[in-house]
Design a protein around this motif. Structure first.
Motif, PDB file in Angstrom:
ATOM      1  N   UNK A   1     -15.675 -46.166  17.100  1.00  0.00           N
ATOM      2  CA  UNK A   1     -16.720 -47.148  17.430  1.00  0.00           C
ATOM      3  C   UNK A   1     -18.039 -46.452  17.771  1.00  0.00           C
ATOM      4  N   UNK A   2     -17.977 -45.364  18.514  1.00  0.00           N
ATOM      5  CA  UNK A   2     -19.194 -44.614  18.858  1.00  0.00           C
ATOM      6  C   UNK A   2     -19.823 -43.981  17.623  1.00  0.00           C
ATOM      7  N   UNK A   3     -18.996 -43.450  16.753  1.00  0.00           N
ATOM      8  CA  UNK A   3     -19.484 -42.819  15.517  1.00  0.00           C
ATOM      9  C   UNK A   3     -20.153 -43.845  14.614  1.00  0.00           C
TER      10      UNK A   3
ATOM     11  N   UNK B   1     -24.811 -52.875  20.374  1.00  0.00           N
ATOM     12  CA  UNK B   1     -24.355 -53.122  21.750  1.00  0.00           C
ATOM     13  C   UNK B   1     -22.873 -53.489  21.771  1.00  0.00           C
ATOM     14  N   UNK B   2     -22.437 -54.285  20.807  1.00  0.00           N
ATOM     15  CA  UNK B   2     -21.026 -54.657  20.729  1.00  0.00           C
ATOM     16  C   UNK B   2     -20.136 -53.457  20.472  1.00  0.00           C
ATOM     17  N   UNK B   3     -20.578 -52.557  19.598  1.00  0.00           N
ATOM     18  CA  UNK B   3     -19.808 -51.343  19.331  1.00  0.00           C
ATOM     19  C   UNK B   3     -19.731 -50.467  20.569  1.00  0.00           C
ATOM     20  N   UNK B   4     -20.824 -50.389  21.304  1.00  0.00           N
ATOM     21  CA  UNK B   4     -20.833 -49.581  22.523  1.00  0.00           C
ATOM     22  C   UNK B   4     -19.889 -50.180  23.575  1.00  0.00           C
ATOM     23  N   UNK B   5     -19.902 -51.501  23.726  1.00  0.00           N
ATOM     24  CA  UNK B   5     -18.993 -52.144  24.681  1.00  0.00           C
ATOM     25  C   UNK B   5     -17.534 -51.894  24.293  1.00  0.00           C
ATOM     26  N   UNK B   6     -17.243 -52.051  23.005  1.00  0.00           N
ATOM     27  CA  UNK B   6     -15.873 -51.827  22.529  1.00  0.00           C
ATOM     28  C   UNK B   6     -15.436 -50.386  22.802  1.00  0.00           C
TER      29      UNK B   6
END
Length: 139
Positions: free
Chosen positions: A57-59, A24-29
């Protein structure tokens, strides 16, 4: 995922259980970086850096969703064909962006190609859609 397990065997990836909070943190970033990259008036250099950061970040989120981790940005992009089905041609564009990012970071040379920037935005938006539809990580 045989291809990813092979990368674990040769120590290019590490197997590590996925973590819903980390994902979730990566998705927010990624969402923040992609949104900020579209701000009017930003230099092409800044747009590129932010869009590239969002793509990475998405990858990484996709890789972590599958239970793997990598220290290598290149490997994270290369794995997209296995983690979300992104075509080889598209992850190779991300690899070109990675090379451009390295030139900027390590050699101070940033000359953003407008076509590459457009492709980076398009692929990052597509990648966002592909990662967003992954089912929730079970705790």
């Amino acid at each position: 995922m045989e291809a990813l397990d092979n990368l674990v065997r040769i120590r290019r990836l590490k197997a590590e259980p996925p973590d819903a909070k980390e994902f979730a943190g990566m998705m927010r970033a990624a969402e923040t970086k992609l949104r900020d990259a579209s701000i009017d008036g930003l230099s092409a250099d800044s747009q590129f850096s932010l869009a590239y950061g969002a793509a990475h970040a998405l990858s990484l989120a996709a890789l972590r969703w599958h239970g793997y981790r990598s220290e290598s940005r290149y490997i994270v992009f290369q794995c997209l064909q296995h983690t979300v089905g992104l075509s080889n041609a598209k992850w190779r564009v991300l690899d070109k962006c990675h090379a451009a990012r390295n030139l900027a970071e390590y050699e101070g040379h940033m000359d953003v190609n407008p076509q590459l920037l457009r492709e980076l935005f398009d692929i990052t938006r597509e990648l966002k859609g592909l990662v967003e539809v992954l089912p929730p990580i079970k705790s």
